[in-house]
Every structure is written in structure tokens, then in C-alpha cells.
Write a protein that holds these residues in place. Structure first.
Motif, mmCIF file in Angstrom:
data_model
loop_
_atom_site.group_PDB
_atom_site.id
_atom_site.type_symbol
_atom_site.label_atom_id
_atom_site.label_comp_id
_atom_site.label_asym_id
_atom_site.label_seq_id
_atom_site.Cartn_x
_atom_site.Cartn_y
_atom_site.Cartn_z
ATOM 1 N N LEU A 66 46.252 4.787 7.810
ATOM 2 C CA LEU A 66 45.051 4.626 6.990
ATOM 3 C C LEU A 66 44.420 3.252 7.206
ATOM 4 N N GLU A 69 42.609 3.115 10.489
ATOM 5 C CA GLU A 69 41.346 3.863 10.425
ATOM 6 C C GLU A 69 40.381 3.283 9.386
ATOM 7 N N ARG A 71 40.584 3.130 6.200
ATOM 8 C CA ARG A 71 40.444 4.014 5.043
ATOM 9 C C ARG A 71 41.221 3.392 3.868
ATOM 10 N N GLU A 74 41.499 5.163 0.346
ATOM 11 C CA GLU A 74 42.524 6.208 0.370
ATOM 12 C C GLU A 74 43.924 5.584 0.384
#
Length: 185
Positions: A66, A69, A71, A74
Motif C-alpha cells: 500500500l 502504491e 495508498r 487505505e
């Protein structure tokens, strides 16, 4: 030291089998009549009669993925899920003394315990671990997230605050089942 590790591992496995089997906190298991299965290594086959639910990755791998990326929102949700998973274990009278993210796995949106070796139901052991936890300034570093969150100190700080607000004697005791032998130990 090896004997202590082995004893804890055996005890943790027994606790997981008696208290977590059938829960969402461990991989599901299915049994079936013995079947001969071809494998790539020696001896070329095995007889199996049980299979475990396969995890997608460890929670640590999920955090790294995560972050890679970008993110991060999240990632924070997963960290909150991790704290909730720990509380769910406490409500069953179990505490993982080795809560590293590599000891937990991910299946879908579930976080589950992969290594039961650090499980205890002994309140004296829980208090000892929690006493050490109070001394840790940056829990995210102890969990292996130092490099993952290095560029995002605000996320690390928020998580550390949530960790300290959750992983402490008062909260664990409030989650611990009433009347449990481990509670009064």
C-alpha cells in the motif's frame, strides 16, 4: 532460550486450537478423507487430510504494498483493522505477546493470526508485555513500519497515538472476559 520458545509455541498453539478455531481470527481449516497428493520435492507425494485457508499476504507485506502504491488512506484503515483484531482477541481472553505485522495475515478484508506462538491467556504475562509497551515511544517502528512511514510522519504519529490509546492495561483489561481465570492471575 530455545526451550522457552518451544514451550510458548506449544502453549500458544493449544490456546489457538481451543479458543480461536472456527473464529475469523485464524485461517479456516477443513478436513477430508486422507488423499495422496503429488508434490515437487522428495518423496514426490504426501498423504494429507487437512487444508488451511490460504492467506493473500502477511499484514506487513500489505502495508509495504500500500505504501509503495501511495495508498496511505487505505494503509491507515488496515492499521485500524489491526487494532480491532487485537481487541477481538483480547475479548476471547487471549493476548499476542509478539504482535509484529509479519505474524498476521490478510484474507480479503480480514486480518488473522498466523503465528500463535506468542499467544497467552496469563494476565501476569499480559501485564509484563504492556509494561514494556508503555516505554516504546514509536510503536510503528517496533512493528516494522519505520521505513514504510518514514516519508509520512503524520500517519506514523496518528497510528502511534491510536496504538497507545488501545494497547494499554486499562483497555486490555476492559476487553478481557469477566470471570476469566487469566484476569485474576
Amino acid at each position: 532460550m530455545l526451550r522457552l520458545y518451544h514451550r510458548r509455541s506449544v502453549r500458544g498453539e493449544k490456546l489457538a486450537q481451543t479458543r480461536l478455531c472456527g473464529s475469523l481470527l485464524v485461517p479456516g481449516r477443513v478436513t477430508f478423507p486422507p488423499a495422496r497428493v503429488s508434490i515437487g520435492g522428495w518423496p514426490g507425494w504426501l498423504v494429507v487430510s487437512e487444508a488451511a485457508e490460504r492467506v493473500e499476504c502477511t499484514l506487513f507485506q500489505k502495508m509495504v504494498q500500500l505504501a509503495h502504491e501511495s495508498r496511505f488512506e487505505e494503509l491507515e484503515e488496515w492499521l485500524d483493522r489491526f487494532l480491532l483484531t487485537r481487541r477481538n482477541g483480547w475479548s476471547l481472553g487471549l493476548f499476542s505477546t509478539d504482535a509484529h505485522l509479519k505474524n498476521f495475515g490478510v484474507i480479503g478484508t480480514r486480518i488473522l493470526l498466523l503465528d500463535s506462538g506468542g499467544l497467552t491467556n496469563r494476565w501476569s504475562e499480559v501485564e509484563q508485555v504492556l509494561g514494556k509497551e508503555e516505554m516504546i515511544a514509536q510503536p510503528h517502528v517496533r512493528l516494522g513500519l519505520g521505513h514504510v512511514l518514514a516519508a509520512h510522519p503524520e500517519i506514523a504519529s496518528r497510528f502511534d497515538q491510536r496504538w497507545k490509546a488501545t494497547v494499554n492495561r486499562a483497555v486490555v483489561r476492559s476487553c478481557w472476559p469477566a470471570g476469566s481465570d487469566a484476569r485474576s492471575e
